[in-house]
Design a protein around this motif. Structure first.
Motif, PDB file in Angstrom:
ATOM      1  N   HIS A   1       0.867  -1.188   0.000  1.00 30.84           N
ATOM      2  CA  HIS A   1       0.000   0.000   0.000  1.00 30.84           C
ATOM      3  C   HIS A   1       0.900   1.234   0.000  1.00 30.84           C
ATOM      4  O   HIS A   1       2.127   1.108   0.018  1.00 30.84           O
ATOM      5  CB  HIS A   1      -0.943   0.012   1.210  1.00 30.84           C
TER       6      HIS A   1
ATOM      7  N   VAL B   1      -7.210  -6.108   0.173  1.00 23.12           N
ATOM      8  CA  VAL B   1      -7.555  -6.217   1.593  1.00 23.12           C
ATOM      9  C   VAL B   1      -7.619  -4.818   2.215  1.00 23.12           C
ATOM     10  O   VAL B   1      -6.820  -4.454   3.081  1.00 23.12           O
ATOM     11  CB  VAL B   1      -6.548  -7.116   2.351  1.00 23.12           C
TER      12      VAL B   1
ATOM     13  N   HIS C   1      -7.222  -0.566   6.296  1.00 25.10           N
ATOM     14  CA  HIS C   1      -6.153   0.321   6.781  1.00 25.10           C
ATOM     15  C   HIS C   1      -6.063   1.525   5.841  1.00 25.10           C
ATOM     16  O   HIS C   1      -6.002   2.671   6.285  1.00 25.10           O
ATOM     17  CB  HIS C   1      -4.843  -0.448   6.838  1.00 25.10           C
TER      18      HIS C   1
ATOM     19  N   ASP D   1      -4.917  -1.278   0.103  1.00 23.76           N
ATOM     20  CA  ASP D   1      -4.062  -2.352   0.600  1.00 23.76           C
ATOM     21  C   ASP D   1      -4.222  -3.630  -0.213  1.00 23.76           C
ATOM     22  O   ASP D   1      -5.341  -4.042  -0.544  1.00 23.76           O
ATOM     23  CB  ASP D   1      -4.390  -2.647   2.064  1.00 23.76           C
TER      24      ASP D   1
ATOM     25  N   ILE E   1       1.247  -9.481   3.882  1.00 21.68           N
ATOM     26  CA  ILE E   1      -0.071  -8.888   4.141  1.00 21.68           C
ATOM     27  C   ILE E   1      -0.017  -7.430   4.578  1.00 21.68           C
ATOM     28  O   ILE E   1      -1.037  -6.872   4.980  1.00 21.68           O
ATOM     29  CB  ILE E   1      -0.841  -9.731   5.166  1.00 21.68           C
TER      30      ILE E   1
ATOM     31  N   ASP F   1      -0.113  -3.985   6.221  1.00 19.15           N
ATOM     32  CA  ASP F   1      -0.557  -3.441   7.508  1.00 19.15           C
ATOM     33  C   ASP F   1      -1.977  -3.870   7.857  1.00 19.15           C
ATOM     34  O   ASP F   1      -2.768  -3.056   8.343  1.00 19.15           O
ATOM     35  CB  ASP F   1      -0.500  -1.912   7.478  1.00 19.15           C
ATOM     36  N   THR F   2      -2.340  -5.103   7.623  1.00 19.72           N
ATOM     37  CA  THR F   2      -3.652  -5.579   8.054  1.00 19.72           C
ATOM     38  C   THR F   2      -3.553  -6.136   9.467  1.00 19.72           C
ATOM     39  O   THR F   2      -4.262  -5.691  10.375  1.00 19.72           O
ATOM     40  CB  THR F   2      -4.171  -6.659   7.089  1.00 19.72           C
TER      41      THR F   2
ATOM     42  N   THR G   1      -3.827  -5.490  15.501  1.00 28.32           N
ATOM     43  CA  THR G   1      -4.204  -5.124  14.137  1.00 28.32           C
ATOM     44  C   THR G   1      -3.817  -3.683  13.833  1.00 28.32           C
ATOM     45  O   THR G   1      -3.510  -2.907  14.732  1.00 28.32           O
ATOM     46  CB  THR G   1      -5.726  -5.278  13.938  1.00 28.32           C
TER      47      THR G   1
ATOM     48  N   ALA H   1      -7.211   2.128  11.415  1.00 29.31           N
ATOM     49  CA  ALA H   1      -8.105   2.263  10.265  1.00 29.31           C
ATOM     50  C   ALA H   1      -8.702   3.662  10.170  1.00 29.31           C
ATOM     51  O   ALA H   1      -9.766   3.851   9.578  1.00 29.31           O
ATOM     52  CB  ALA H   1      -9.222   1.228  10.350  1.00 29.31           C
TER      53      ALA H   1
ATOM     54  N   LEU I   1     -11.789  -3.258   7.341  1.00 27.71           N
ATOM     55  CA  LEU I   1     -10.593  -3.967   7.776  1.00 27.71           C
ATOM     56  C   LEU I   1     -10.944  -5.329   8.370  1.00 27.71           C
ATOM     57  O   LEU I   1     -10.258  -6.326   8.107  1.00 27.71           O
ATOM     58  CB  LEU I   1      -9.822  -3.124   8.791  1.00 27.71           C
TER      59      LEU I   1
ATOM     60  N   SER J   1     -11.539  -7.729   5.612  1.00 26.14           N
ATOM     61  CA  SER J   1     -10.280  -8.075   4.948  1.00 26.14           C
ATOM     62  C   SER J   1      -9.480  -9.068   5.785  1.00 26.14           C
ATOM     63  O   SER J   1      -8.895 -10.022   5.256  1.00 26.14           O
ATOM     64  CB  SER J   1      -9.452  -6.817   4.690  1.00 26.14           C
ATOM     65  N   ILE J   2      -9.446  -8.845   7.088  1.00 35.99           N
ATOM     66  CA  ILE J   2      -8.724  -9.754   7.970  1.00 35.99           C
ATOM     67  C   ILE J   2      -9.343 -11.142   7.951  1.00 35.99           C
ATOM     68  O   ILE J   2      -8.642 -12.160   7.850  1.00 35.99           O
ATOM     69  CB  ILE J   2      -8.679  -9.196   9.407  1.00 35.99           C
TER      70      ILE J   2
END
Length: 308
Positions: free
Chosen positions: A91, A163, A166, A170, A181, A183-184, A192, A195, A205, A208-209
């Motif tokens: 990202h 994802v 954030h 991303d 991955i 900054d998830t 985590t 956001a 987020l 996505s996680i």
């Protein structure tokens, strides 16, 4: 990409990963100043490699840049005789400046990021009142990945997953049994990512996680940052899906979406902005290039007053 399509694509990617010859090799370099892990992943047979989330060193007091962190990556790549195919960004980072253009000059490789970088460029191009020549179409990058796009690193199949949360742009890059991955997620004992940046969303987020945690339990997860949770003395940036699902203090199995959003929103309200957000975003939305020099030949980093 639907979860069903993701599952089918991922099954193809990891079908042969049990053999050492088909399992990607990963070497990570940690920059303690920005708490950033840069990963070099390569195919052990063909030596094809990708560099993920590189760091250009920046001194905010003097405005000077250097590449001593990236030079370690160059030394490793040359020693291992790797062929760099990609310079990947998960990202547009707000906490460190990318060294991708410099590394491309040294080692080659196309600079790639998620296609939603255009949203980030639109938002921050306006915030920083970017010069008229700054285009907001992602053309500063060599390739814009779309959700579910498959590619290869040598003989290793790979997939790019969107994802967001954030930031809007991303991406996670899954190469064999390794997922990079960004900054998830952090290490399970740290939790985590925030956001609350423009375009971020705690609810997005969470989804996505959960998407990432639907990958096979043994999938290796390589993180972009670590800040050493209380009680831990060593930096760490590698974990697994199984470890995150069981132990992540913010989002382990059983944590509901609403509970996560409530926690993340309250926590984000207490956080200050990253120290390097002003230079980082202005450089990273330009694919790691400094803002265009002004008529005196000097590039400038802007600081919008009372805006962020």
């Amino acid at each position: 990409m639907s979860d069903l399509a993701l599952s089918a694509a991922y099954d193809q990617i990891v079908a042969a990963r049990t053999s050492p010859e088909t399992r990607p090799c990963v070497r990570s370099f940690f920059d303690e100043t920005t708490f950033t892990a840069t990963h070099v992943v390569h195919d052990p047979r063909t030596r094809a490699a990708a560099i993920i989330d590189s760091v250009m060193n920046y001194d905010p007091a003097s405005g000077r840049t250097s590449f001593h962190s990236a030079e370690q990556v160059v030394a490793y790549v040359r020693h291992e005789q790797l062929n760099v195919i990609w310079q990947l960004e998960t990202h547009a980072h707000a906490d460190h400046l990318s060294a991708a253009p410099w590394l491309k000059q040294q080692l080659g490789g196309r600079i790639g990021i998620g296609s939603d970088i255009v949203q980030v460029q639109q938002t921050f191009g306006a915030i920083f009142n970017a010069e008229p020549s700054f285009t907001r179409d992602g053309t500063q990058f060599d390739h814009l990945f779309t959700d579910g796009e498959t590619f290869k690193l040598g003989d290793l199949p790979a997939i790019a997953l969107h994802v967001p949360g954030h930031t809007p742009a991303d991406m996670a890059f899954i190469i064999g049994d390794a997922a990079f991955i960004g900054d998830t997620l952090f290490m399970p004992d740290y939790g985590t990512a925030r956001a609350d940046f423009p375009g971020g969303s705690a609810r997005t987020l969470y989804h996505s996680i959960r998407r990432l945690l639907s990958l096979p339990p043994q999938t290796r997860l390589f993180l972009c940052h670590d800040y050493k949770a209380p009680g831990r003395d060593q930096f760490a940036w590698e974990t697994t899906v199984a470890a995150e699902r069981e132990n992540n203090i913010h989002v382990h199995d059983g944590i509901s979406e609403d509970a996560f959003v409530s926690m993340r929103t309250a926590r984000d309200a207490t956080l200050s902005l990253p120290n390097l957000i002003m230079p980082s975003v202005q450089v990273n939305m330009r694919a790691g290039h400094l803002p265009a020099p002004e008529n005196n030949g000097i590039s400038y980093i802007k600081i919008p007053v009372n805006t962020l």
